[in-house]
Design a protein around this motif. Structure first.
Motif, PDB file in Angstrom:
ATOM      1  N   LYS A 134     -21.586  76.307   7.431  1.00  0.00           N
ATOM      2  CA  LYS A 134     -21.733  77.545   6.663  1.00  0.00           C
ATOM      3  C   LYS A 134     -20.537  77.742   5.750  1.00  0.00           C
ATOM      4  CE  LYS A 134     -22.738  82.482   7.167  1.00  0.00           C
ATOM      5  NZ  LYS A 134     -22.995  83.584   8.126  1.00  0.00           N
ATOM      6  N   ARG A 135     -19.336  77.449   6.261  1.00  0.00           N
ATOM      7  CA  ARG A 135     -18.126  77.583   5.449  1.00  0.00           C
ATOM      8  C   ARG A 135     -18.169  76.674   4.230  1.00  0.00           C
ATOM      9  NH1 ARG A 135     -14.956  77.415   2.368  1.00  0.00           N
ATOM     10  NH2 ARG A 135     -12.738  77.907   2.332  1.00  0.00           N
ATOM     11  N   LEU A 136     -18.878  75.564   4.345  1.00  0.00           N
ATOM     12  CA  LEU A 136     -19.005  74.606   3.253  1.00  0.00           C
ATOM     13  C   LEU A 136     -20.287  74.814   2.450  1.00  0.00           C
ATOM     14  CD1 LEU A 136     -17.672  71.510   5.193  1.00  0.00           C
ATOM     15  CD2 LEU A 136     -16.621  72.486   3.160  1.00  0.00           C
ATOM     16  N   GLY A 137     -20.920  75.956   2.640  1.00  0.00           N
ATOM     17  CA  GLY A 137     -22.076  76.321   1.825  1.00  0.00           C
ATOM     18  C   GLY A 137     -23.369  75.640   2.203  1.00  0.00           C
ATOM     19  N   LEU A 138     -23.498  75.210   3.463  1.00  0.00           N
ATOM     20  CA  LEU A 138     -24.671  74.449   3.892  1.00  0.00           C
ATOM     21  C   LEU A 138     -25.508  75.176   4.939  1.00  0.00           C
ATOM     22  CD1 LEU A 138     -23.045  70.900   4.130  1.00  0.00           C
ATOM     23  CD2 LEU A 138     -24.565  71.738   2.344  1.00  0.00           C
ATOM     24  N   GLU A 139     -25.472  76.509   4.929  1.00  0.00           N
ATOM     25  CA  GLU A 139     -26.224  77.250   5.942  1.00  0.00           C
ATOM     26  C   GLU A 139     -27.732  77.024   5.851  1.00  0.00           C
ATOM     27  OE1 GLU A 139     -25.046  80.238   2.673  1.00  0.00           O
ATOM     28  OE2 GLU A 139     -24.183  78.505   3.716  1.00  0.00           O
ATOM     29  N   LYS A 140     -28.222  76.574   4.690  1.00  0.00           N
ATOM     30  CA  LYS A 140     -29.655  76.310   4.528  1.00  0.00           C
ATOM     31  C   LYS A 140     -30.009  74.851   4.826  1.00  0.00           C
ATOM     32  CE  LYS A 140     -30.373  79.944   1.083  1.00  0.00           C
ATOM     33  NZ  LYS A 140     -30.842  80.269  -0.298  1.00  0.00           N
ATOM     34  N   ARG A 141     -29.035  74.082   5.274  1.00  0.00           N
ATOM     35  CA  ARG A 141     -29.276  72.663   5.523  1.00  0.00           C
ATOM     36  C   ARG A 141     -29.046  72.270   6.982  1.00  0.00           C
ATOM     37  NH1 ARG A 141     -31.567  73.197   1.474  1.00  0.00           N
ATOM     38  NH2 ARG A 141     -31.209  72.158  -0.553  1.00  0.00           N
ATOM     39  N   PHE A 142     -28.958  73.240   7.877  1.00  0.00           N
ATOM     40  CA  PHE A 142     -28.673  72.950   9.281  1.00  0.00           C
ATOM     41  C   PHE A 142     -29.620  71.891   9.860  1.00  0.00           C
ATOM     42  CE2 PHE A 142     -26.680  77.365  10.379  1.00  0.00           C
ATOM     43  CZ  PHE A 142     -25.546  77.011   9.684  1.00  0.00           C
TER      44      PHE A 142
END
Length: 241
Positions: A134-142
């Motif tokens: 999430k910190r790296l902007g990937l909350e939609k890619r879990f």
């Protein structure tokens, strides 16, 4: 400034040579380098100058031909394989030019894996993985596997994986080298941001002088020697080859 503490990484008079046929190839010739806590150092030099070799030595993946390597004051250059593996797990994080993610695992699982190997329980490993992503902007890619992500997203997962076990030192070998300029800028900005936010130290090899200028200090490999460039500047907008 290290406030009297031992540097996170010290290389003292390090040499590294390789045998090629009947010849001895001298790659590093008496390299000295200190990296203090919270310091981000750019490692530059032309292709073939020994940047990857230096990173392999700093990461305890190879032993020097001569000289000493210290992690937080502990001499590591003569340790056996088991102890070196333990130190890599506890102290070091690695990011390479290619992400090397496991194709059958999603983003969260790729970042969980090094934690599980280190003995972290599944719940905490998953929470840490999700926080980093999430910190790296990937909350939609879990839940996405590597093949379902862009090159920049894959590299950000690789960065999260490298940070999963809260290392003391991050070693990165051309971490944006396979990315287009726009994506490279995004990934590097996020990498530098999270390194600074967490107080990590980092040694980052790069050809991109614009990126090198944004680090705390620059060192350059020349003819097997390391030159400190803290008093020098580069021409913006060019890459070093």
């Amino acid at each position: 400034m290290n406030n009297g503490r031992a540097p996170v990484l010290e290389l003292k008079n390090v040499y590294r040579s390789f045998k090629q046929g009947g010849q001895t190839l001298q790659v590093l010739r008496g390299v000295d380098l200190d990296i203090n806590q919270g310091e981000v150092v750019a490692l530059i030099g032309p292709s073939g100058s020994g940047k990857s070799t230096l990173l392999q030595l700093a990461g305890l993946l190879e032993k020097p031909t001569k000289g000493d390597i210290y992690l937080e004051g502990q001499k590591c250059s003569t340790l056996g394989d088991a102890m070196r593996t333990s130190l890599r797990r506890d102290y070091l994080g690695f990011v390479y030019q290619y992400h090397n993610l496991l194709a059958d695992f999603n983003a969260v699982e790729n970042v969980m894996l090094p934690q599980l190997i280190a003995g972290v329980d599944i719940k905490n490993a998953k929470e840490k993985a999700k926080w980093l992503l999430k910190r790296l902007g990937l909350e939609k890619r879990f839940e996405h596997r590597p093949a379902e992500m862009s090159g920049g997203e894959q590299q950000r997962v690789a960065i999260a994986r490298a940070l999963a076990n809260t290392p003391k030192l991050l070693l990165a070998d051309e971490p944006t080298g396979n990315l287009d300029p726009k994506t490279s800028e995004i990934v590097f900005k996020e990498l530098l941001g999270i390194v600074k936010e967490t107080g990590l130290s980092a040694l980052i090899a790069t050809h991109n002088l614009d990126l090198a200028e944004r680090m705390d200090r620059k060192v350059k490999l020349e003819a097997g020697k390391l030159v400190d460039l803290r008093a020098q500047t580069f021409v913006s907008g060019k890459n070093f080859y």
